[in-house]
Design an enzyme around this catalytic site. Structure first.
Site, PDB file in Angstrom:
ATOM      1  N   ASP A 534       1.227  -1.039  -0.069  1.00 48.75           N
ATOM      2  CA  ASP A 534       0.124   0.101   0.470  1.00 48.75           C
ATOM      3  C   ASP A 534       1.228   1.366   0.203  1.00 48.75           C
ATOM      4  OD1 ASP A 534       0.470   0.503   2.451  1.00 48.75           O
ATOM      5  OD2 ASP A 534      -0.329  -1.158   3.471  1.00 48.75           O
ATOM      6  N   GLU A 614      21.872 -22.780 -18.440  1.00 48.55           N
ATOM      7  CA  GLU A 614      21.079 -21.257 -17.998  1.00 48.55           C
ATOM      8  C   GLU A 614      22.268 -20.606 -17.115  1.00 48.55           C
ATOM      9  OE1 GLU A 614      17.293 -24.409 -17.059  1.00 48.55           O
ATOM     10  OE2 GLU A 614      19.580 -24.857 -15.846  1.00 48.55           O
TER      11      GLU A 614
END
Ligand code: GLA
Length: 751
Positions: A534, A614
């Protein structure tokens, strides 16, 4: 002048660059709302209709005039007891148990700048950028004065609202409700868009027409919560991403809250947003006051994308603070999903070494480094370093990590305590436990009473011993349960609202003390992922861990919902291992990175378990992120698909507001055999410009990209494959060099 008062017409007009908000002192000194919409001049009093409506009572001082009624007029701060039977913003109870209040205008003042709210987050700006109108209302018989604040941030098109309530009587009063704002919009068919969710599935947008029935969302959990977010949008029924009237209301508060929307019998839509009234009952002694949290309103006629851009800009420029708002954030590795609490020094250094080799810039040590914490049943509250586990002090571990050329970050959860901890054994009364009632446990932990300053100070002092030793560059401040047993052992403060609100203010004070003591610190908020995502937290932490769910496909939806109100730079996002621990889904490393790059970007896995190929991809991903970081964080973010409805493809982009470049990400979700062609329309480009795909050299017309779009690639086969396309506008070599995007964003917003 952003704030105007016309004494003859008794009009208050607030102008931002593109919007106008107007109020009027109506009959009997009732503060009426007239207009919130695109910029408009003149007197909007014509929206008021004075009619004798059956069963809608009249204020006594209106005399025989039956056309004045608080029940039907649009109001600024409707209160219970005034004859307004709709959802109200304000209600109080007197010492003798009687409720009822009727607020009337007393005076007003206009100030330069926006006010700082003591102990609470607030929208901030340089003094010359803002203006504040404070209107004072009063009901002497009920013993309350209410100062309504309207902050006007003209260039950001934002209006802030809050209220300060003072007990002017000689006896205590109890506030039953004290919302931050009410918004009464006459006319129009409005939809409410809100963002609901759950742990590992936060902020899914839901849109529904506002009907003749109250629609209430909110949190009763003492935290803003995974379940609902204190941000809502009122959208005209025809408004979409690219056009239409919409207004957002965002509460800068991290505790329980409530938002109610309802259409009244005469076509007016009311929105009330503020603290959760069900749990409030806030006692005020004579001359004591209560300052509500602040709400920020932004309105646009240009649709949801534009509304999001304006909220993003307001949060970046006027809510977040500190050096990290504009500074590149370190790409981090966090050990949580790799090790849980099962680690030792060698294991941490191995992860850090490998990460450093691949270009990761910061190692974050998560939960499990303190007290007797070997699982999540014990140790919270004991902020002493487990030196056996770490093979020495935190300072020495931080030193070894720094010697690899990395920054060092640390996880904390200061608001919590396990019963199995020295802290709880020494101070059982520091936890929220109601005497005689067995407390509700969650994750086997209790919540510390942060409404008591001595508790906050003690936890802070204890943690500082560790922090002073290792001087972390970053802290992840977690909070892993909702509040249940609200009882404080401190004298004279038993009202639930007061304790809950005091708790939130205690958390804010803790955060402020951290930032004061360690001004260079990068703070990341967290509450079991995005349970306290928030604008209140963003005042202290420029980033918040978006969700504990790191599955790339679920994250697309979570970040999509979050993006309506909050900018990409605030969304904590990491690449994690597959199969994902939450969903069991396997997604390509490239897609996991593409999704995490639409956030703060980092890794949360054991890089040693990756193949050489990777690892090389990881190295390349970090280079790519560094290259586009500014564009990703400060560009205009566009949602190109509906991530909730569309199961075929998801796409989003960041465009420099001056149209000079853009980064587009397209993820093909579920592949279908012999699939039809699918195009993704881009946004925010210059129609007349030619754009070059940096990777392929192919050129496209801006207009074609926005009207037809880019194809979703159909090869290679497989689910969840993604492409990232960087488009650069072909420029005349004589054209002026562009300014850095951070400056562009401030300038372009003024358009
Ligand atoms: C919460 C956080 C996680 C991790 C754990 C540690 O769930 O959201 O990222 O830090 O706590 O206990």
């Amino acid at each position: 002048m952003a704030v105007l008062f016309d004494p003859e017409r008794k009009l208050f007009t607030l102008h931002t660059r593109h919007t106008t908000y107007q109020m009027k002192l109506g009959p009997c000194g009732i503060l009426l709302h007239l207009y919130y919409g695109p910029r408009a001049e003149g007197d909007m009093s014509y929206v008021l209709s004075f009619r004798d409506r059956g069963f809608s009572g009249n204020p006594y001082d209106a005399g025989a005039d039956r056309t004045v009624s608080a029940d039907v007029l649009p109001q600024e701060y409707p209160c219970e007891g005034s004859g307004d039977y709709r959802p109200t913003a304000f209600a109080l109870r007197r010492a003798n148990g009687v409720s009822g209040c009727d607020l009337r205008y007393v005076s007003h003042e206009i100030h330069r700048g926006l006010p700082a709210l003591s102990g609470l987050p607030a929208v901030h700006c340089a003094e010359e950028e803002g203006e504040t109108l404070v209107i004072t209302l009063e009901d002497p018989s009920a013993g309350a004065t209410v100062h309504l604040s309207y902050g006007v941030l003209a260039e950001a098109d934002a209006i802030t609202r809050s209220a300060k309530i003072v007990n002017i009587s000689d006896a205590p009063i109890v506030l039953q409700n004290a919302a931050s704002c009410a918004l009464d919009l006459p006319g129009g068919a409005w939809d409410l868009i809100h963002f609901h969710g759950r742990h590992e599935g936060e902020r899914a947008p839901e849109r529904a027409p506002i009907r003749h029935a109250a629609q209430c969302i909110g949190s009763r959990r003492g935290m803003s919560s995974h379940q609902h977010n204190p941000f809502v949008i009122l959208a005209d029924e025809n408004a979409g991403e690219d056009g239409g009237l919409c207004a957002g209301a965002m509460l800068l508060y991290s505790g329980s809250f409530a938002c109610t929307a309802e259409q009244d019998p005469f076509g007016l839509t009311r929105l009330v947003l503020g603290v959760q009234s069900e749990q409030f009952d806030y006692e005020l002694q004579p001359f004591e006051s209560f300052q509500t949290p602040e709400a920020a309103l932004i309105l646009t006629s240009r649709g949801l994308a534009d509304l999001s851009h304006r909220f993003h800009s307001m949060i970046l420029h006027h809510v977040c603070r500190g050096p990290w708002v504009t500074r590149p954030r370190p790409v981090l590795i966090n050990n949580w999903e790799a090790t849980g609490m099962n680690f030792d020094k060698e294991c941490l250094l191995r992860i850090a070494r490998r990460a450093a080799e691949l270009g990761v810039e910061m190692m974050v040590l998560d939960d499990g480094w303190f007290g007797s914490r070997s699982d999540d049943n014990a140790g919270l509250g004991d902020w002493t370093v487990n030196e056996t586990k770490l093979g020495g002090t935190m300072g020495s571990l931080a030193g070894e990590i720094r010697s690899l050329g990395m920054k060092f970050g640390l996880w904390i959860e200061p608001e919590m305590v396990n019963e199995d901890s020295d802290l709880y054994r020494a101070h059982p009364d520091w936890a929220f436990v109601i005497p005689g009632k067995a407390p509700v446990r969650s994750r086997n932990q209790l919540v510390l009473d942060f409404s008591r300053s001595e508790v906050v100070d003690a936890v802070f002092a204890r943690l500082c011993t560790v922090l002073d030793d290792c001087r972390p560059d970053y802290i992840k401040m977690d909070m892993n349960r909702s509040l249940a047993d609200v009882y404080t052992a401190s004298a004279g403060m038993q009202s639930r609202g007061k304790v809950l609100d005091g708790y939130v203010r205690g958390v804010y004070r803790f955060l402020e003390m951290l930032l004061q003591r360690y001004p260079a610190l990068l703070l990341e908020g967290c509450a079991g992922g995005g349970g306290r995502f928030d604008a209140g937290m963003l005042y202290y932490c420029p980033q918040i861990w978006c969700s504990d769910n790191t599955d790339a496909v679920d994250r697309i939806r979570i970040q999509y919902g979050t993006s309506f109100g909050y900018p990409v730079s605030t969304m904590g996002a990491h690449v994690s291992a597959v199969p994902n621990y939450a969903t069991g889904r396997v997604t390509p490393l490239q897609t996991r990175a593409a999704v995490a790059m639409s956030g703060t970007f980092g890794y949360e896995l054991d890089l040693d378990l990756l193949t050489d190929g990777e690892k090389e991809q990881v190295r390349q991903q970090i280079r790519t992120f560094k290259k586009y970081e500014d564009l990703i964080r400060f560009g205009d973010y566009y949602r190109l698909t509906d991530a909730v409805q569309d199961h075929e493809a998801a796409a989003w982009m960041s465009a420099d507001p001056d149209g000079s470049e853009a980064l587009v990400t397209i993820v093909r979700l579920l592949a279908t055999g012999n699939s039809p062609a699918r195009f993704i329309r881009l946004k925010g480009l210059l129609p007349d410009a030619i754009y070059r795909d940096e990777a392929t050299g192919e050129t496209y017309s801006g207009s074609a990209l926005m009207h037809l779009g880019l194809p979703v690639p159909y090869a290679p086969k497989g689910d969840f494959l993604s492409v990232r396309i960087h488009l650069e506008r072909e420029q005349d070599p004589n054209e002026k060099k562009r300014r850095p995007i951070w400056q562009n964003i401030s300038l372009m917003r003024k358009k």
